[in-house]
Design a protein around this motif. Structure first.
Motif, short mmCIF file in Angstrom:
data_model
loop_
_atom_site.label_atom_id
_atom_site.label_comp_id
_atom_site.label_asym_id
_atom_site.label_seq_id
_atom_site.Cartn_x
_atom_site.Cartn_y
_atom_site.Cartn_z
N ASP A 27 0.72 -1.14 0.17
CA ASP A 27 0.02 -0.05 0.02
C ASP A 27 1.03 1.28 0.02
O ASP A 27 1.45 1.55 1.05
N PRO A 28 1.01 1.89 -1.10
CA PRO A 28 1.80 3.15 -1.24
C PRO A 28 1.42 4.38 -0.16
O PRO A 28 0.15 4.74 -0.48
N VAL A 29 2.32 4.71 0.53
CA VAL A 29 2.06 5.75 1.55
C VAL A 29 2.46 7.06 0.51
O VAL A 29 1.77 8.04 0.46
N THR A 40 3.25 0.50 3.27
CA THR A 40 2.93 -0.11 4.41
C THR A 40 2.88 -1.41 3.42
O THR A 40 1.94 -1.52 2.54
N VAL A 41 3.30 -2.56 4.09
CA VAL A 41 3.25 -3.74 3.53
C VAL A 41 2.41 -4.60 4.58
O VAL A 41 2.71 -4.75 5.88
N PHE A 42 1.31 -5.52 4.29
CA PHE A 42 0.86 -6.46 4.72
C PHE A 42 1.11 -7.88 4.35
O PHE A 42 0.98 -8.03 3.13
N PHE A 43 2.06 -8.66 5.42
CA PHE A 43 2.30 -10.07 4.87
C PHE A 43 1.41 -11.12 5.50
O PHE A 43 1.22 -11.08 6.79
N ALA A 44 0.66 -11.88 4.85
CA ALA A 44 0.04 -13.14 5.39
C ALA A 44 1.09 -13.91 5.94
O ALA A 44 2.53 -14.03 5.93
N PRO A 45 0.50 -15.04 6.80
CA PRO A 45 1.65 -15.79 7.59
C PRO A 45 2.42 -16.53 6.59
O PRO A 45 1.91 -17.09 5.64
N GLY A 46 3.82 -16.60 6.92
CA GLY A 46 4.65 -17.19 6.00
C GLY A 46 5.21 -16.45 4.77
O GLY A 46 6.11 -16.83 4.17
N ALA A 47 4.72 -15.50 4.53
CA ALA A 47 4.87 -14.50 3.33
C ALA A 47 6.08 -13.77 3.79
O ALA A 47 6.50 -13.14 4.70
N ARG A 48 7.08 -13.71 2.75
CA ARG A 48 8.17 -12.78 2.80
C ARG A 48 8.86 -12.46 1.57
O ARG A 48 8.60 -12.92 0.35
N THR A 49 9.59 -11.35 1.35
CA THR A 49 10.27 -10.97 0.23
C THR A 49 11.38 -11.81 -0.15
O THR A 49 11.57 -12.72 0.52
N TYR A 50 11.88 -11.56 -1.62
CA TYR A 50 12.75 -12.17 -2.08
C TYR A 50 14.14 -11.58 -1.42
O TYR A 50 14.07 -10.41 -0.78
N TRP A 51 15.30 -11.94 -1.78
CA TRP A 51 16.55 -11.16 -1.20
C TRP A 51 16.48 -10.04 -1.92
O TRP A 51 16.20 -10.00 -3.00
N HIS A 52 17.03 -8.85 -1.21
CA HIS A 52 17.38 -7.62 -1.91
C HIS A 52 18.13 -6.79 -0.97
O HIS A 52 18.36 -7.26 0.02
#
Length: 123
Positions: A27-29, A40-52
């Motif tokens: 959600d862009p602020v 603002t980022v909402f992650f569901a359980p177990g969700a994660r970004t890639y390496w960066h």
């Protein structure tokens, strides 16, 4: 000076899949301004970004839930609501929700974000 009322107007939340494993909503602020983005980022359980990594670093402010953050070569660390994380420029990392909890954070990314591969199950 510019006052942003909570989030960028008329820009819908975006479900991402190209740089996230699992379900995450961005959600862009503040759209990219002077090479800085606030999301603002909402992650569901177990969700994660890639390496960066980020050209000039990143600040994460955990708003709700419980998650993990991991620097390449280290063990994941638990982050919780109220925590603020500073990720130095160029530090390869990932972050997201714990397996049994959602997580919401505000990400302040400084400079260009350089995305890499998906995080393996051993991380």
């Amino acid at each position: 000076m510019r006052i942003v009322p909570g989030r960028a107007e008329r820009i819908p939340s975006e479900q991402r899949s190209a740089t996230v494993t699992g379900e995450a909503w961005f959600d862009p602020v503040l759209p990219a301004t002077d090479a800085t983005t606030i999301t603002t980022v909402f992650f569901a359980p177990g969700a994660r970004t890639y390496w960066h990594h980020h050209e000039h670093g990143q600040i994460l402010q955990v708003l709700a839930g419980r998650g993990l953050i991991c620097t390449d070569g280290e063990r994941p660390q638990v982050i919780r609501a109220g925590d603020t994380v500073w990720v130095p420029p160029g530090e390869r990392h990932w972050h997201g929700a714990a397996a049994d909890s959602f997580m919401t954070h505000t990400a302040i990314s400084l400079g260009t974000t350089h995305w890499a591969e998906e995080v393996g199950e051993d991380a």
